[in-house]
Motif scaffolding. Structure first.
Motif, PDB file in Angstrom:
ATOM      1  N   GLY A 107       0.813  -1.207   0.000  1.00 23.27           N
ATOM      2  CA  GLY A 107       0.000   0.000   0.000  1.00 23.27           C
ATOM      3  C   GLY A 107       0.848   1.259   0.000  1.00 23.27           C
ATOM      4  N   TYR A 128      -3.766   3.684   5.400  1.00 22.33           N
ATOM      5  CA  TYR A 128      -3.778   2.342   4.835  1.00 22.33           C
ATOM      6  C   TYR A 128      -3.582   1.278   5.912  1.00 22.33           C
ATOM      7  CZ  TYR A 128      -3.018  -1.542   1.717  1.00 22.33           C
ATOM      8  OH  TYR A 128      -3.137  -2.737   1.082  1.00 22.33           O
ATOM      9  N   SER A 149      -6.104  -1.891   6.405  1.00 26.52           N
ATOM     10  CA  SER A 149      -5.637  -3.282   6.344  1.00 26.52           C
ATOM     11  C   SER A 149      -5.635  -3.965   7.707  1.00 26.52           C
ATOM     12  CB  SER A 149      -4.215  -3.330   5.765  1.00 26.52           C
ATOM     13  OG  SER A 149      -4.170  -2.767   4.480  1.00 26.52           O
ATOM     14  N   ASP A 172      -7.865   2.901  -3.926  1.00 28.32           N
ATOM     15  CA  ASP A 172      -7.233   2.650  -5.224  1.00 28.32           C
ATOM     16  C   ASP A 172      -7.725   3.634  -6.281  1.00 28.32           C
ATOM     17  OD1 ASP A 172      -5.860   0.612  -4.080  1.00 28.32           O
ATOM     18  OD2 ASP A 172      -7.121  -0.995  -4.865  1.00 28.32           O
TER      19      ASP A 172
END
Length: 310
Positions: free
Chosen positions: A97, A143, A147, A193
């Motif tokens: 990421g 990020y 995650s 994204d």
């Protein structure tokens, strides 16, 4: 599992993949070392030096972590516990990421550098590298939060017998999430994204427009004493454009293979192709950046002359 056995026994696949990792680790190590030496020697840093150095460090760590994970995919291993599985997979996803975030930021910075003085982006040219560091740090923290579900989903499964688990390595597997959790995290990842790739596309389009305008001006001035030769900023922009195109191409291939894996989950070939393509950008980018550094080129030329003379 057939995937395990076929990946372990295919020595050609194992050799190619570990060769890719070795080449990428070497390239990113030398690129990072070059930027460290530049800083120590007191060279004036460019706005893109910090992101490039961070990108090489990120790719170096990512490939090193992947090399360790690959030993549990291709080679017989004693088995990892939950802590090791969670740590390695989570760290690897964070580094991937961060690679995406830094690449997107690098394209935006290059567009700022190339922008003319009359542009609204010109005021950002003299920003301190600390501003760049803060932007990268903020993207990294976001990020890490997105995650974080991996800390719960990844478990150690040395004797995998249930078909519901998703294969990651011989020792680690992914526990299927509930529909609501999967939908939420998938949405967050898609938003991330789309946002970052949109930044790449917009900055790339902007740089292409500026380069086309410069080419027309150079053709108009060809009859004068001015040289239409591209400036260092424009050569750097062409390098960034090439890397952005390569990054998007690899991302498209990765997405296609990921979709095919959902249809053919037991096919180890698609799993290996995804592993190979997902690390192609990290391997190639370091050599592309080094090819644009005159100090590295001159050093390699002097080394070649020394070897030839000897």
């Amino acid at each position: 599992m057939s995937k395990k056995s076929r990946l372990q026994t295919n020595s050609n696949i194992r050799t190619i993949f570990f060769s890719e990792l070795g080449i990428g680790i070497s390239g990113n190590y030398f690129l990072l070392l070059f930027h460290i030496l530049k800083f120590i020697c007191g060279h004036r840093p460019r706005l893109t030096d910090l992101p490039i150095a961070l990108l090489s460090l990120t790719h170096l760590l990512m490939l090193l972590v992947m090399q360790f994970i690959a030993t549990d995919i291709f080679i017989s291993w004693m088995g990892w516990d939950d802590i090791i599985c969670k740590f390695l997979v989570y760290l690897y996803r964070i580094l991937r990421g961060l690679s995406l975030c830094t690449t997107s930021l690098l394209s935006v910075l290059q567009a700022i550098i190339l922008s003319p003085r009359s542009s609204c982006l010109a005021k950002f040219k003299h920003k301190s590298p600390h501003h760049v560091s803060c932007a990268i740090l903020l993207l990294s923290v976001l990020y890490m939060l997105i995650s974080s579900h991996l800390l719960l989903s990844i478990i150690a499964t040395p004797n995998l017998t249930m078909n519901d688990f998703i294969y990651v390595t011989q020792s680690c597997s992914l526990v299927p999430m509930t529909y609501l959790m999967k939908r939420m995290f998938s949405t967050l990842l898609v938003i991330r994204d789309v946002f970052l790739i949109s930044l790449m596309v917009i900055s790339t389009w902007y740089m292409v427009a500026l380069l086309c305008r410069h080419r027309k001006q150079a053709q108009h001035l060809q009859g004068t004493s001015l040289s239409p030769k591209a400036s260092p900023e424009q050569r750097a922009t062409q390098t960034i454009l090439m890397l952005m195109s390569f990054f998007v191409l690899m991302s498209i291939f990765d997405s296609i293979i990921s979709c095919s894996r959902t249809m053919f989950l037991s096919d180890p070939t698609s799993y290996y192709m995804q592993l190979f393509l997902s690390h192609m950008y990290a391997t190639v980018s370091s050599f592309v950046f080094m090819s644009t550094e005159k100090l590295i080129i001159n050093f390699l030329r002097s080394m070649c002359k020394t070897v030839i003379n000897v």
